[in-house]
Design an enzyme around this catalytic site. Sequence first.
Site, short mmCIF file in Angstrom:
data_model
loop_
_atom_site.label_atom_id
_atom_site.label_comp_id
_atom_site.label_asym_id
_atom_site.label_seq_id
_atom_site.Cartn_x
_atom_site.Cartn_y
_atom_site.Cartn_z
CE LYS A 175 11.99 15.43 -4.97
NZ LYS A 175 12.89 16.67 -5.62
CG ASP A 203 10.46 20.22 -5.98
OD1 ASP A 203 10.81 21.35 -5.98
OD2 ASP A 203 11.38 19.23 -5.47
CG HIS A 294 14.25 25.63 -2.07
ND1 HIS A 294 14.29 25.93 -3.45
CD2 HIS A 294 14.05 24.16 -2.03
CE1 HIS A 294 15.18 24.67 -4.13
NE2 HIS A 294 14.97 24.29 -3.35
CG HIS A 327 18.00 23.58 -0.08
ND1 HIS A 327 17.54 22.69 -0.59
CD2 HIS A 327 16.41 23.91 1.22
CE1 HIS A 327 15.87 22.41 0.36
NE2 HIS A 327 15.03 23.17 0.77
#
EC number: 4.1.1.39
Length: 475
Positions: A175, A203, A294, A327
């Site tokens: 992040k 990300d 993801h 995820h």
Amino acid sequence: MSPQTETKASVGFKAGVKDYKLTYYTPEYETKDTDILAAFRVTPQPGVPPEEAGAAVAAESSTGTWTTVWTDGLTSLDRYKGRCYHIEPVAGEESQFIAYVAYPLDLFEEGSVTNMFTSIVGNVFGFKALRALRLEDLRIPPAYSKTFQGPPHGIQVERDKLNKYGRPLLGCTIKPKLGLSAKNYGRAVYECLRGGLDFTKDDENVNSQPFMRWRDRFLFCAEAIYKAQAETGEIKGHYLNATAGTCEEMIKRAVFARELGVPIVMHDYLTGGFTANTSLAHYCRDNGLLLHIHRAMHAVIDRQKNHGMHFRVLAKALRMSGGDHIHAGTVVGKLEGEREITLGFVDLLRDDFIEKDRSRGIYFTQDWVSLPGVLPVASGGIHVWHMPALTEIFGDDSVLQFGGGTLGHPWGNAPGAVANRVALEACVQARNEGRDLAREGNEIIREASKWSPELAAACEVWKEIKFEFEAMDTL
């Protein structure tokens, strides 16, 4: 007139519209071991009988159309049609029911999730006779699952590659998710890996934007991985997101990752699409790369209770298409996930054989035979106080991913990683000694924080953080 046309006429072809249930509702049908079975939550329009609505779903997702056609006589509908073979009411709902549909295996192309979904969750979801439609579960027969490669490597091969056993793996999403330069991004990766994490992660939004092009990111992350490995003696990885605007560009990025010698790449499988995902999974197996998945966009599809598709179906599809991690919610963090339902699809990802269990949302017994398993990833709003619960809920075969819970540490990224690693090791040791993580979790963390100042600081920062909202994904 051709003989085929004469034959059709001789059996009394009548143009026009007839009820779907006359052809596609077959309660006497006994399902075959080779059938793909589907459980749909159906909400029909007022005045539409359940049998007609269930038959309409079976018809429109297989061989049917809105009117009788001449060419029905040129094939065997009994061989190819979908069949609604059972209907049951939904407890607590007056106008909803579960329709069970069986599809013959010959309706689907081998090894193609894309083709399977084009039929089963295609135009039927816009059918006017239905107010809403949700696919709750699928039974994939071994005869079909064996046509898929599945995950590039699977759980055991990944552990062997990484030389990590007996505990969950630890990760961190870098992040801020957007805006860092490649060099600063690589620095954050190094600090987290050096502090004790197994993985760091791009990300899902990070592809190749003007502030950080993909090749620069790959190079700086590879440098960070090798430096952290040399200093810790542990194998490290960073999920390099290979998702791109074309399949060709995606594979080009995966090729570069392989040339750098890194262990793992990443793909956004729903926004990228199943065809792209399966292609990348095949490349990863052939070239020794692990594949992190993801699920960006999943909530658009699965969050509404009455319409769309449950995530357990998307999870099964991913296991077939291919991915080593995916995820899967946290149960305890900021993202959606009710405990029993989450554990239901976690088992569907990891285990070889899963019994039907409606209390966990599993509508069918699923036998994956030899298809490798997928590691579930718990990520989203979790921190050190959650570690006992996460270790107890997900067990060893999982990845626990702390983004803000690492990078938000008051002393910096490396101390944040240290805090998470110490908390995990303390929980694993306590569990192995027979302690109850659910009951004694907070005490275990407090004890560990006495000899880890990094953990003590993390405990102080996040002691009041809670996400107290009810899960929408309930039975």
